[in-house]
Write an enzyme that holds these catalytic residues in place. Structure first.
Site, PDB file in Angstrom:
ATOM      1  N   HIS A  12       0.833  -1.217   0.000  1.00  0.00           N
ATOM      2  CA  HIS A  12       0.000   0.000   0.000  1.00  0.00           C
ATOM      3  C   HIS A  12       0.868   1.268   0.000  1.00  0.00           C
ATOM      4  O   HIS A  12       0.456   2.309   0.509  1.00  0.00           O
ATOM      5  CB  HIS A  12      -0.954  -0.015   1.204  1.00  0.00           C
ATOM      6  CG  HIS A  12      -0.252  -0.158   2.529  1.00  0.00           C
ATOM      7  ND1 HIS A  12      -0.728  -0.933   3.549  1.00  0.00           N
ATOM      8  CD2 HIS A  12       0.908   0.382   2.994  1.00  0.00           C
ATOM      9  CE1 HIS A  12       0.098  -0.860   4.584  1.00  0.00           C
ATOM     10  NE2 HIS A  12       1.098  -0.057   4.270  1.00  0.00           N
ATOM     11  N   HIS A  59      -1.671   3.945  10.033  1.00  0.00           N
ATOM     12  CA  HIS A  59      -0.307   4.402  10.314  1.00  0.00           C
ATOM     13  C   HIS A  59      -0.294   5.680  11.149  1.00  0.00           C
ATOM     14  O   HIS A  59       0.668   6.438  11.110  1.00  0.00           O
ATOM     15  CB  HIS A  59       0.448   4.664   9.010  1.00  0.00           C
ATOM     16  CG  HIS A  59       0.589   3.489   8.094  1.00  0.00           C
ATOM     17  ND1 HIS A  59      -0.458   2.979   7.377  1.00  0.00           N
ATOM     18  CD2 HIS A  59       1.663   2.737   7.772  1.00  0.00           C
ATOM     19  CE1 HIS A  59      -0.026   1.957   6.648  1.00  0.00           C
ATOM     20  NE2 HIS A  59       1.252   1.795   6.869  1.00  0.00           N
ATOM     21  N   HIS A 195       9.993  -4.772   4.577  1.00  0.00           N
ATOM     22  CA  HIS A 195      10.500  -3.400   4.503  1.00  0.00           C
ATOM     23  C   HIS A 195      10.806  -2.848   5.876  1.00  0.00           C
ATOM     24  O   HIS A 195      10.216  -3.263   6.872  1.00  0.00           O
ATOM     25  CB  HIS A 195       9.577  -2.458   3.724  1.00  0.00           C
ATOM     26  CG  HIS A 195       8.174  -2.234   4.207  1.00  0.00           C
ATOM     27  ND1 HIS A 195       7.268  -3.238   4.451  1.00  0.00           N
ATOM     28  CD2 HIS A 195       7.506  -1.081   4.461  1.00  0.00           C
ATOM     29  CE1 HIS A 195       6.098  -2.715   4.817  1.00  0.00           C
ATOM     30  NE2 HIS A 195       6.222  -1.389   4.840  1.00  0.00           N
ATOM     31  N   GLU A 242       3.632  -5.849   8.695  1.00  0.00           N
ATOM     32  CA  GLU A 242       2.366  -5.714   7.954  1.00  0.00           C
ATOM     33  C   GLU A 242       1.922  -7.037   7.328  1.00  0.00           C
ATOM     34  O   GLU A 242       0.782  -7.150   6.868  1.00  0.00           O
ATOM     35  CB  GLU A 242       2.505  -4.633   6.873  1.00  0.00           C
ATOM     36  CG  GLU A 242       2.627  -3.247   7.482  1.00  0.00           C
ATOM     37  CD  GLU A 242       2.818  -2.128   6.468  1.00  0.00           C
ATOM     38  OE1 GLU A 242       2.759  -0.967   6.861  1.00  0.00           O
ATOM     39  OE2 GLU A 242       3.028  -2.425   5.272  1.00  0.00           O
TER      40      GLU A 242
HETATM   41  C1  DHB Z   1       6.380   2.706   2.376  1.00  0.00           C
HETATM   42  C2  DHB Z   1       5.797   1.482   2.697  1.00  0.00           C
HETATM   43  C3  DHB Z   1       4.734   1.423   3.606  1.00  0.00           C
HETATM   44  O1  DHB Z   1       4.126   0.265   3.980  1.00  0.00           O
HETATM   45  C4  DHB Z   1       4.239   2.590   4.174  1.00  0.00           C
HETATM   46  O2  DHB Z   1       3.179   2.485   4.997  1.00  0.00           O
HETATM   47  C5  DHB Z   1       4.812   3.816   3.872  1.00  0.00           C
HETATM   48  C6  DHB Z   1       5.881   3.869   2.971  1.00  0.00           C
HETATM   49  C7  DHB Z   1       7.496   2.794   1.398  1.00  0.00           C
HETATM   50  O3  DHB Z   1       8.082   1.770   1.008  1.00  0.00           O
HETATM   51  O4  DHB Z   1       7.815   3.905   0.964  1.00  0.00           O
HETATM   52 FE    FE Z   2       2.635   0.573   5.546  1.00  0.00          FE
END
Ligand code: DHB
Ligand code: FE
Length: 282
Positions: A12, A59, A195, A242
């Site tokens: 997302h 978030h 991530h 997530e």
């Molecule tokens: C990114 C990924 C995310 O899940 C998020 O909530 C905000 C930013 C990213 O990779 O930039």
């Molecule tokens: Fe996110």
């Protein structure tokens, strides 16, 4: 009775919202990511779900560290979007399905899941970007479904375990299937995959772990419940938590699913982006 027809996963990432706003889907950077969606559009156009249950992690727009429910379910007639500071255009409100929301909340509390019901729940990029990816044009899309947001805490530890997430999904599935109206429901699990956006490991991506998760979520989601929360952060990065949303989605689909389509691309922004379409087997 209501029927769950399948589940969808997608990252997302806010930058995707900007790429959509700027119509950059065919730019070389974005194309391998956006190419993951047309087969899902075709499936959605064929099956036309009435309702999308959108499982994401807020978030900090609706819920913040001062009051952080482990599981929150939207129970509103509509859900507004607000500016979070990512530079993404603010989207028009999303139509909810309050009677179905309350049915789910009642059924899940009966099932011993302690739910926070939210009659106001502004939805952030975790909810809006997937809606845009699956239903381009949103309200202008001919089959745009009503939506119910469900948010789990992946931000402030202790977060739910992978087992709790899968069990939540199973209870959610029971709740939806006991709703008397003849509607078709699709479940979205948004976020992930690996991530980490800050700290020493910022930019961390683990392709091998992501691909293992994409395989096991289809064939053996129970095996993923053996991964501890600490191990999940180690393997997938701080925001890779997530993946809990994927487990919640998967639990609602039942034992066996038919994996119709999948796409994996790294990196998009800072993230391993996985897209999947799982069809329920009756
Ligand atoms: C990114 C990924 C995310 O899940 C998020 O909530 C905000 C930013 C990213 O990779 O930039
Ligand atoms: Fe996110």
């Amino acid at each position: 009775m209501a029927k769950i027809i399948g589940g969808l996963t997608t990252s997302h990432i806010p930058a995707v919202g900007n790429a959509i706003a700027r119509e950059q889907q065919n730019d070389p950077y974005w194309k391998p990511f956006f190419d993951g969606y047309p087969p899902i559009h075709a499936w959605l156009d064929k099956h036309k779900p009435d309702v999308a249950i959108n499982i994401y992690n807020d978030h900090g727009l609706a819920l913040f560290l001062d009051q952080m429910p482990t599981f929150a379910i939207g129970a509103a007639h509509e859900y507004i979007n607000e500016d979070e500071g990512w530079g993404i255009p603010v989207l028009p409100p999303f139509k909810g399905d309050a009677p179905l929301s309350w049915h789910i909340i009642e059924s899940m509390v009966d099932d011993e899941f302690d739910i926070t019901s939210c009659q106001e729940m502004p939805v952030d990029h975790g909810f809006t970007v997937p809606m845009q990816l699956f239903w381009p044009g949103l309200g202008k899309h001919p089959n745009f479904p009503r939506a119910i947001p469900i948010s789990a805490n992946t931000v402030q530890h202790p977060i739910p375990t992978l087992k709790r997430a899968l069990d939540f999904g199973k209870a959610l599935g029971r709740a939806i299937r006991s709703y008397p109206d003849d509607i078709k429901v699709v479940i979205l699990g948004t976020g992930g995959m690996s991530h980490q956006l800050d700290g020493e490991r910022a930019g961390f991506i683990n392709k091998e772990f992501d691909l293992m998760c994409m395989e096991k979520i289809v064939t053996d989601p129970e095996s993923l419940t053996k991964i501890s929360r600490r191990e999940l952060v180690r393997q997938a990065g701080a925001q890779g938590t997530e993946f809990l949303m994927w487990m919640m989605m998967r639990g609602a689909l039942g034992d066996k699913v038919n994996p119709i389509h999948q796409n994996y691309h790294i990196p998009i922004s800072n993230t391993g982006a996985g897209t999947m379409m799982l069809e329920c087997i009756d």
